[in-house]
Design an enzyme around this catalytic site. Structure first.
Site, mmCIF file in Angstrom:
data_model
loop_
_atom_site.group_PDB
_atom_site.id
_atom_site.type_symbol
_atom_site.label_atom_id
_atom_site.label_comp_id
_atom_site.label_asym_id
_atom_site.label_seq_id
_atom_site.Cartn_x
_atom_site.Cartn_y
_atom_site.Cartn_z
ATOM 1 N N GLU A 32 0.605 -1.381 -0.047
ATOM 2 C CA GLU A 32 0.243 -0.008 0.351
ATOM 3 C C GLU A 32 1.240 1.277 0.376
ATOM 4 O OE1 GLU A 32 -2.472 2.687 -0.218
ATOM 5 O OE2 GLU A 32 -3.531 0.954 -0.443
ATOM 6 N N ALA A 266 -17.547 15.544 -11.148
ATOM 7 C CA ALA A 266 -18.128 14.235 -10.969
ATOM 8 C C ALA A 266 -18.287 13.301 -11.688
ATOM 9 C CB ALA A 266 -19.077 14.255 -9.360
ATOM 10 N N ASP A 308 -12.284 -1.691 -8.623
ATOM 11 C CA ASP A 308 -12.346 -0.968 -10.076
ATOM 12 C C ASP A 308 -11.310 -1.349 -11.067
ATOM 13 O OD1 ASP A 308 -13.943 0.397 -8.059
ATOM 14 O OD2 ASP A 308 -13.176 1.867 -7.385
ATOM 15 N N HIS A 441 -44.483 -4.490 12.557
ATOM 16 C CA HIS A 441 -44.738 -3.254 12.400
ATOM 17 C C HIS A 441 -44.856 -2.341 13.806
ATOM 18 C CE1 HIS A 441 -48.165 -0.097 11.193
ATOM 19 N NE2 HIS A 441 -48.520 -0.478 12.569
#
Length: 462
Positions: A32, A266, A308, A441
């Site tokens: 890293e 972006a 990615d 609920h």
């Protein structure tokens, strides 16, 4: 030193792959060059959610009277908001450091480069180089903010998502170019904090990967919040000066010039595949992505790629799943390929968006005869009690076989609800089985059951 596995990059794909490898008995190292946890943990997923939470709390305080409360004079401290975000990211990064030690994973600090012969060269911050070898090498170098030719980032006036998280001063006005998850989240954050925001989107609708009804609902909500939304708009140029930015935008035959203190670009991401030795090693790429098989092996045996830098959704949870699948395959386990048709997507602006599977349009284009159900949160007791009943749940089923084709949500906390649809689709659950599964609920999740009921003509509360 010889390892069983070296992972290049410690983002949500890399560090998760390393931990799983260690669990399976592999001697593992991670390379890293920056902070452990990668962009997601340090400059993406986590710190942005911290910023968004501050904006949401500020919004609640501004509307305290709606809940029968008095908050007195309400203001924000922009520097403190940014500092909180950075502290959250720092804490999570330290958490990854702990996980590395716990799992006996060696962390090699420096810039890595793959080499032939299953080796990785690492240049440390002081310029020294060392070579490490492994039986298997996983490349997980992630991505960076993509630049448009007509909108070059200078890091000061025209910025990317990284700079948007740590601005020294809150801008009075901002143009956000691109309305995907990153653009929409920052548009909401800065607008809520008091910045005048214009959101510019090239496609005909904002959040263009989402179902059209969801996109239209978010556009209405953003406009109601005071965000100027421009769709079908192309940025043709930008100029900066000491006073701010001027952006030229074309909409059809009309061209308009917008002015703002800051422009946030972006418009997606670009994979980090340059300068990491792919060419020297002979690893094949296509259109900026590393080519891999169904288990993430490249064309060169022993070298793998995830996250990615490979084709598929550029999402943290996808990278993590790819890393685990890759490592388990390496270890000899019998594993399924990643099902990219059942990947949830989440956008954390307010209202939130969450979805999985096909949109209604995509389902029809695939030839499905569909049953579609919708349930608005305006009919939800929990949403009304919480003071935020904006949005809806939309479900899409194949009319013939009952297959759950897609689920699309917009509203408060829907990112916490989408996993029900993901798990149900994985288990090949039908609409009938959802209807007969008792939902508690009052909860927001009741809307999923009610939407399914509406698709099958059995809805009670509409």
């Amino acid at each position: 030193m010889k390892y069983d596995l070296i992972v290049l990059g410690s983002g949500p794909g890399g560090y998760v792959a390393a931990i799983r490898a260690s669990q399976l008995g592999m001697k593992t190292a991670v390379v890293e060059k920056a902070e452990l946890g990668g962009v997601c943990l340090n400059w993406g997923c986590i710190p942005t959610k911290a910023l968004l939470k501050s904006a949401q709390v500020f919004e609640y305080l501004m509307h305290a009277k709606d809940y029968g409360l008095s908050a007195g004079e309400v203001d924000k401290d922009f520097d403190a908001v940014v500092n909180r975000s950075r502290k959250v990211a720092e804490k999570m990064s330290k958490g990854v450091q702990f996980l590395m030690k716990k799992n006996k994973i060696d962390v090699i600090a420096g810039t890595g480069r793959v080499m032939p012969g299953k080796q990785v060269s690492v240049k440390s911050r002081d310029g020294k180089e060392a070579a490490y070898s492994a039986s298997h090498i996983i490349i997980a170098t992630g991505a960076r903010s993509r630049e448009l030719p007509n909108l070059k980032q200078d890091g000061k006036k025209i910025i990317g998502y990284r700079e948007a998280m740590v601005l020294e001063k809150q801008p009075a006005s901002m143009i956000v170019v691109g309305s995907g998850a990153i653009g929409s989240e920052f548009a909401y954050f800065y607008n809520t904090m008091g910045t005048k925001v214009t959101l510019v989107e090239y496609m005909p609708q904002i959040v263009p990967v989402e179902d059209e009804e969801v996109s239209k609902a978010l556009a209405r909500s953003f406009k109601k919040q005071g965000i100027k939304v421009m769709t079908g708009a192309e940025v043709t140029g930008a100029e900066t000066s000491s006073k701010g930015c001027r952006v030229s935008v074309r909409m059809g035959e009309k061209e308009e010039t917008l002015s703002a203190d800051i422009v946030l670009s972006a418009v997606g991401i670009s994979s980090n595949i340059e300068g990491i030795g792919l060419e020297d090693t002979g690893i094949a790429t296509d259109k900026g992505k590393v080519l891999v098989d169904g288990y993430f092996q490249t064309n060169i045996p022993g070298y793998y790629a995830i996250g990615d830098i490979v084709h598929g959704p550029a999402l943290a949870h996808v990278a993590s799943h790819e890393g685990i699948t890759c490592v388990e395959r390496i270890s000899g386990m019998d594993v399924e390929p990643v099902d990219y048709g059942n990947i949830p997507g989440c956008t954390y602006c307010q209202p939130e968006i969450a979805s999985v599977g096909m949109t209604e349009k995509a389902a029809k284009e695939k030839g499905h005869e569909v049953k579609v159900g919708r349930f608005p949160f305006s009919a939800s007791g929990k949403a009304s009690a919480a003071g935020n009943n904006e949005g809806f749940v939309k479900v899409i089923f194949d009319a013939r076989y009952g297959e759950w084709l897609g689920c699309h949500m917009i509203g408060s906390n829907v990112t916490e609800m989408i996993a029900e649809a993901v798990a149900a689709r994985k288990l090949e659950t039908t609409g009938h089985e959802i209807l007969k599964s008792v939902h508690p609920h009052p909860t927001m999740s009741e809307a999923v059951m009610e939407a399914v009921a509406e698709a099958y003509g059995e809805v009670i509360h509409l």
